[in-house]
Write a protein that holds these residues in place. Structure first.
Motif: not given
Length: 635
Positions: A247-252, A239-243
């Motif tokens: 890109y944060k949802a892309i696998p490493e 919930h706190y990774d809206i910004q």
């Protein structure tokens, strides 16, 4: 690839031109009934309904409504131009800012610098033409769609497999019911997903209509849905990774390849918007709504690919200003959303008028279309308006500036044409001068350019008053735009005779569509002379047919000899040289005018007239063959 018309990007003027062909609200003052005989000038054969008749009569009787409709169309057009400023900025900046997900200590200044470098490079290659970048469109967009859909599927299965329920509209109503005003305000951010889908659809305009339908239905739409559902699945657990959630949802393992593809996709998408802005400016120039600018064809094989240097560098400076000044994708998004939704609403309103006036449908169908689409668009606009202090003011400011320029130029141009009509030289005065016109006829052909499609322009009277000598063959040339997209080459020139035959005076009307480029690939002088000789031959042929059956053969021989004599005279005059006579008018507001009008005419219009491209430059006339006739007209 073929560059198709993008109804959203260029639709406002296209729809307005369609309305002009069916109702008297033209912004082009020199239209003639013969223009309706053009093959591209297609109108509905069905009779007017009472609704269309009443609406047409209302438009004709209320000039203020016509002016208001023009301003409304200019609003949509200027918002589209504003989109041409915001889209490259937000696309490139958001793509580059994704690197901060992996390099947390990277300062925002470095992201801005890299974004500006990419933008400068993007605008610097525009003079090479769209086709230099267009070949990358298909592979880059295909790779981008496959990447985001694959990432979406990965996030769905890893974080929340129940997210498919989000496809149900029930959750939308539950969200708005639960959140209330906050949910309504959030629509200004939600609208970005709509504009993203729409822009993707519009950018596919490089292909045929059938390929667009198949690709959008079978590839684009499913990929975007999977991408949005995957991001929603990720956010449901973070919930706190809206910004920068994308890109944060892309696998490493695939982050950097996806980052590179995202940057290329931003460049390709921005290229499509920039090229569309060039086309819009070109149409505005053709419809007397923008000062004359240099228009360069960038492809000899693909028609319609153009480059406008002045607009390119202006867009680049504005894009850099937005990127450096805002440094925030949220603020850019607010500006972007307001611009797009406004254009959508303007297009919907114009489509409502088209349904009644052009398609001759009932008012119920038109209102249904307006309420169905317009209510949704107004809902998003209302949410975006609340974000005006947070970046939404940018498209409003840009639109106000461009609207002021367009409306002032259109007003000054219309007043100039009105002055030319009121001060044109009468044929009675011309005939009173006799066959020799009371002055010396020098060898050669004189081409007098004016905006008048009928009558003798005032610059000619001013010219012979100060210089009692002109050419043996005189041609009044009027280059004008008509309310169709294109005019075929065999319908381009319309030749007629001015005055008695012994005067050797002709009129040539050069007709262009609002998507035609007013620059010919062939030699205009040779084409003009050929058309005049063909006109003389047809004219004498008509006289021959009208001759009484009892006329002796010598009469026909005299007609044929007359044709040969005049044709040889024109050819000989062509060999002796062609002189271009162009009017150079200066506008001044009347002393009784208001302060606003004086500022608009004496300052704004004068500045635009001084800095726009001169007719001789657009005609590529050599200075040795040019004569300018200066005049002052008061508005």
């Amino acid at each position: 690839m073929k560059t198709a018309c993008r109804i959203y990007k260029r639709g406002t003027f296209a729809l307005y031109s369609l309305l002009c062909r069916h109702a008297k609200l033209s912004i082009l003052p020199n239209q003639q009934p013969t223009d309706e005989n053009l093959s591209a000038y297609s109108t509905e054969d069905s009779a007017d309904t009472w609704q269309s008749s009443v609406l047409k009569l209302f438009i004709e009787k209320h000039p203020r409504f016509q002016t208001g409709l023009l301003i409304f169309v200019l609003l949509g057009t200027c918002m589209t131009i504003g989109d041409g400023v915001i889209t490259p900025a937000i696309s490139v900046f958001s793509a580059v800012s994704g690197v901060q997900v992996k390099i947390n200590q990277l300062h925002d200044n470095y992201v801005v610098i890299v974004s500006c470098i990419i933008l400068v490079g993007l605008f610097s290659i525009q003079h090479h033409g769209t086709h230099r970048v267009a070949f990358l469109f298909a592979p880059v967009v295909a790779a981008w769609l496959l990447c985001i859909s694959g990432i979406g599927i990965y996030n769905i299965f890893r974080w929340n497999r129940q997210v498919y329920r989000a496809l149900s509209p029930v959750y939308m109503f539950r969200f708005l019911k639960t959140t209330g005003i906050e949910g309504w305000l959030s629509l200004s951010g939600v609208v970005l997903s709509i504009t993203g889908v729409e822009t993707m659809y519009a950018d596919m305009g490089h292909f045929s209509a059938l390929s667009i339908k198949i690709a959008f239905t079978c590839l684009v739409y499913p990929c975007l849905i999977l991408a949005y559902m995957g991001e929603a699945a990720f956010l449901s657990k973070h919930h706190y990774d809206i910004q920068r959630s994308f890109y944060k949802a892309i696998p490493e393992a695939v982050f950097w390849p996806v980052f590179i593809v995202a940057t290329f996709a931003a460049v390709v998408g921005s290229q499509a918007v920039i090229s569309a802005t060039f086309s819009i400016i070109s149409q505005c120039c053709a419809l007397n709504c923008f000062p004359r600018v240099k228009i360069v064809h960038t492809s000899s094989k693909i028609y319609g690919q153009i480059y406008v240097p002045e607009i390119n560098w202006i867009l680049m400076c504005l894009c850099l200003a937005v990127t450096i000044g805002l440094r925030d994708t949220n603020m850019m998004g607010h500006a972007y959303g307001l611009a797009i939704t406004t254009v959508m609403f303007v297009t919907t309103c114009l489509m409502t008028l088209v349904i009644i006036i052009v398609w001759k449908q009932g008012i119920i169908k038109a209102l249904t279309c307006l309420l169905l689409f317009g209510s949704i668009e107004l809902l998003y606009i209302s949410a975006s308006v609340c974000k005006i202090p947070e970046g939404g003011w940018i498209p409003i400011l840009l639109s106000f500036i461009f609207m002021a320029i367009m409306f002032t130029w259109n007003y000054g141009t219309m007043k100039k044409h009105q002055f030319d009509v009121e001060n044109k030289v009468s044929m009675t005065k011309m005939l009173s001068l006799g066959p020799c016109l009371g002055m010396v006829r020098v060898p050669g052909i004189g081409l007098i350019f004016s905006n008048l499609a009928s009558g003798i322009p005032a610059i000619f009277g001013h010219f012979i008053t100060n210089l009692p000598a002109f050419h043996q063959v005189l041609v009044f040339v009027c280059a004008k735009s008509v309310q169709v997209p294109y005019v075929s080459e065999n319908e381009r020139l319309v030749i007629s005779r001015v005055g008695p035959k012994e005067y050797h005076m002709f009129r040539c009307i050069v007709r262009y569509g609002y998507k035609d480029m007013q620059q010919e690939n062939y030699n205009f002088e040779n084409k003009l002379v050929s058309e005049i000789i063909q006109f003389i031959e047809i004219e004498d042929g008509v006289q021959d047919e009208q001759t009484d059956e009892l006329t002796i053969d010598d009469g026909n021989i005299n007609i044929e000899e007359s044709y040969k004599v005049e044709s040889s005279l024109i050819l000989k005059a062509k060999e002796l040289g062609v002189t271009y006579i162009v009017g150079h008018s200066y506008a001044e507001a009347k002393k009784s005018s208001s302060i606003l009008k004086k500022f608009g005419i004496d300052v704004v219009f004068a500045f635009l007239s001084k800095n726009c491209r001169e007719p001789d430059i657009m005609l590529e006339v050599a200075h040795t063959s040019l004569l300018e006739v200066g005049m002052v007209y008061h508005v």
